[in-house]
Design an enzyme around this catalytic site. Structure first.
Site, short mmCIF file in Angstrom:
data_model
loop_
_atom_site.label_atom_id
_atom_site.label_comp_id
_atom_site.label_asym_id
_atom_site.label_seq_id
_atom_site.Cartn_x
_atom_site.Cartn_y
_atom_site.Cartn_z
N VAL A 109 57.20 -11.72 52.11
CA VAL A 109 56.53 -13.08 50.73
C VAL A 109 56.47 -12.82 48.99
O VAL A 109 56.32 -11.55 49.69
CB VAL A 109 55.20 -13.54 51.19
CG1 VAL A 109 55.48 -14.65 49.99
CG2 VAL A 109 55.74 -14.14 52.53
N LYS A 110 57.43 -13.14 48.06
CA LYS A 110 57.75 -12.71 46.74
C LYS A 110 56.57 -13.47 46.39
O LYS A 110 56.01 -14.19 46.15
CB LYS A 110 59.04 -12.83 46.63
CG LYS A 110 60.27 -11.98 46.71
CD LYS A 110 61.16 -12.68 46.45
CE LYS A 110 61.68 -12.67 44.60
NZ LYS A 110 62.89 -12.51 44.27
N ILE A 111 55.60 -12.32 46.06
CA ILE A 111 54.50 -12.73 44.80
C ILE A 111 54.69 -11.74 43.14
O ILE A 111 55.09 -10.73 43.24
CB ILE A 111 53.34 -11.74 45.47
CG1 ILE A 111 52.49 -12.68 47.19
CG2 ILE A 111 51.73 -12.37 44.29
CD1 ILE A 111 52.87 -13.32 47.16
#
Length: 217
Positions: A82-84
């Site tokens: 998951v890119k945050i």
């Protein structure tokens, strides 16, 4: 060094897989929009052919929204990362998701301290944006070197993804600087294969081969 491809184009991903050099994929809303296809269709196609890590980005800016979207994305495949974004709210989300066993990739890193904060929050990956720093007359590769030094000094296991790669020299310099991964656009990945002397050598071999009598093939 691992090679990820920075794209949402299925044909490009398939070609990189066929070359035998692909370790993972990174995407973002901009790349997904370029396909002109529904987001979920694109994601499902990518996950059906890629075994390595696939970074999928959240779009909310608040912690609750990022966590909700991150959990949803993680359910799509065991290899989803998951890119945050690098924000205070983002770091809260990173801490929560990593505690739940969901790997995160903190994106839009532009300083060593941002990378250190992300590592302390527990991020699996950080993505320093090399090309965008170069665009404002800053040596983006120095950022990778500084992050590598800091992580090595304190034993952080967070992996460094050199992002915003613009040309083959960026890949070379990232490898020399100690980046764990380079995420590379398709056109740059193709360019890594090429050298004029290779082309000249192949042409000479073929011309010489034509002179060989009784060729078996």
């Amino acid at each position: 060094m691992q090679f990820f491809i920075d794209t949402a184009n299925i044909d490009e991903i398939k070609q990189a897989i066929d070359w035998g050099i692909l370790d993972g994929v990174t995407t973002n809303p901009t790349l997904a929009a370029k396909t002109g296809r529904p987001f979920m269709d694109v994601v499902k196609d990518i996950l059906s052919i890629v075994d390595g890590p696939v970074s999928l980005e959240t779009v909310s800016l608040d912690t609750e929204g990022m966590v909700k979207e991150g959990r949803f994305l993680a359910e799509l495949g065991d290899n989803v990362v998951v890119k945050i974004p690098m924000t205070k709210e983002g770091m809260k989300a990173v801490n929560i998701l990593e505690e739940e066993g969901i790997p995160t990739n903190v994106t839009l890193i532009f300083s060593p301290m941002q990378a250190l904060i992300a590592a302390k929050a527990g991020a699996s990956y950080v993505s320093p944006f090399i090309g965008r720093l170069d665009d404002i007359s800053t040596d983006g590769m120095n950022l990778v070197r500084d992050i590598r030094t800091i992580f090595d000094n304190y034993g952080y296991e967070t992996e460094i993804i050199a992002a915003s790669i613009r040309h083959p020299i960026h890949v070379l310099e990232a490898a020399k600087a100690g980046a764990d991964i380079a995420t590379i656009p398709f056109n740059v990945l193709e360019a890594l294969f090429r050298h004029p002397l290779t082309d000249i050598g192949i042409d000479k071999f073929l011309k010489d081969w034509e002179k060989v009598p009784n060729k078996p093939f």
